[in-house]
Design a protein around this motif. Sequence first.
Motif, PDB file in Angstrom:
ATOM      1  N   LEU A  14       0.830  -1.205   0.000  1.00  0.00           N
ATOM      2  CA  LEU A  14       0.000   0.000   0.000  1.00  0.00           C
ATOM      3  C   LEU A  14       0.867   1.259   0.000  1.00  0.00           C
ATOM      4  CD1 LEU A  14      -2.830  -1.016   2.478  1.00  0.00           C
ATOM      5  CD2 LEU A  14      -3.031  -0.726   0.001  1.00  0.00           C
ATOM      6  N   ILE A  15       1.923   1.257   0.805  1.00  0.00           N
ATOM      7  CA  ILE A  15       2.825   2.414   0.830  1.00  0.00           C
ATOM      8  C   ILE A  15       3.536   2.542  -0.511  1.00  0.00           C
ATOM      9  CG2 ILE A  15       4.858   3.440   1.941  1.00  0.00           C
ATOM     10  CD1 ILE A  15       2.292   3.468   3.668  1.00  0.00           C
ATOM     11  N   LYS A  16       3.940   1.427  -1.095  1.00  0.00           N
ATOM     12  CA  LYS A  16       4.573   1.471  -2.412  1.00  0.00           C
ATOM     13  C   LYS A  16       3.612   2.064  -3.451  1.00  0.00           C
ATOM     14  CE  LYS A  16       6.880  -1.268  -5.969  1.00  0.00           C
ATOM     15  NZ  LYS A  16       6.368  -0.386  -6.995  1.00  0.00           N
ATOM     16  N   MET A  17       2.347   1.670  -3.362  1.00  0.00           N
ATOM     17  CA  MET A  17       1.348   2.207  -4.290  1.00  0.00           C
ATOM     18  C   MET A  17       1.183   3.718  -4.091  1.00  0.00           C
ATOM     19  SD  MET A  17      -1.384  -0.934  -4.013  1.00  0.00           S
ATOM     20  CE  MET A  17      -2.630  -0.300  -5.126  1.00  0.00           C
ATOM     21  N   LEU A  18       1.255   4.178  -2.853  1.00  0.00           N
ATOM     22  CA  LEU A  18       1.177   5.616  -2.589  1.00  0.00           C
ATOM     23  C   LEU A  18       2.371   6.343  -3.197  1.00  0.00           C
ATOM     24  CD1 LEU A  18      -0.097   5.621   1.103  1.00  0.00           C
ATOM     25  CD2 LEU A  18      -1.328   6.492  -0.910  1.00  0.00           C
ATOM     26  N   PHE A  19       3.562   5.794  -3.014  1.00  0.00           N
ATOM     27  CA  PHE A  19       4.745   6.405  -3.620  1.00  0.00           C
ATOM     28  C   PHE A  19       4.632   6.439  -5.139  1.00  0.00           C
ATOM     29  CE2 PHE A  19       7.331   5.551   0.342  1.00  0.00           C
ATOM     30  CZ  PHE A  19       7.667   6.879   0.574  1.00  0.00           C
ATOM     31  N   ASP A  20       4.165   5.338  -5.723  1.00  0.00           N
ATOM     32  CA  ASP A  20       3.999   5.290  -7.179  1.00  0.00           C
ATOM     33  C   ASP A  20       3.014   6.359  -7.646  1.00  0.00           C
ATOM     34  OD1 ASP A  20       5.767   3.152  -7.249  1.00  0.00           O
ATOM     35  OD2 ASP A  20       4.215   1.626  -7.550  1.00  0.00           O
ATOM     36  N   GLY A  21       1.897   6.485  -6.944  1.00  0.00           N
ATOM     37  CA  GLY A  21       0.905   7.496  -7.292  1.00  0.00           C
ATOM     38  C   GLY A  21       1.435   8.901  -7.112  1.00  0.00           C
ATOM     39  N   LEU A  22       2.221   9.109  -6.060  1.00  0.00           N
ATOM     40  CA  LEU A  22       2.819  10.423  -5.814  1.00  0.00           C
ATOM     41  C   LEU A  22       3.765  10.813  -6.944  1.00  0.00           C
ATOM     42  CD1 LEU A  22       3.449  12.901  -4.090  1.00  0.00           C
ATOM     43  CD2 LEU A  22       5.077  11.468  -2.795  1.00  0.00           C
TER      44      LEU A  22
END
Length: 141
Positions: A30-38
Amino acid sequence: MYTPVSSRAASAYRQVGVQSGVDGASPHMLIKMLFDGLIQSLNAARGALQRGDIAEKGRQIGKAVRILEEGLKGGLNPAQGGDIARNLAALYDYCVSRLTLANMRNDLALVEEVVHLITPVAQSWSEIGPNNGATAQGAGA
């Protein structure tokens, strides 16, 4: 405006795919997905600034700020993460302030500064992987 059925179906499929990815993801993912989206939003904001598309720039910077504030910073656990969590919170706050200024001034250099600050953190998060979940969850999730 009329949207073809195939287009609406494709959009619905994408939404379900994103939701399914979130539903089955580990805290680390989930954190990786947030970084990717950012990073995706920051790159889109850079492109919008280069094209002079001010409305899109504002939308993408707003999205990036929400990811920083509500996703990444909101997911920190200072009690468990200690100095790492506090340092990440300070970094995220700094990035939000730089993006706010970038939005007000239409300043590409400020967006690029945030990209250069966040990219190594995002890469490090990807590299630690879910095998180090206990350490990763304390600081970032």
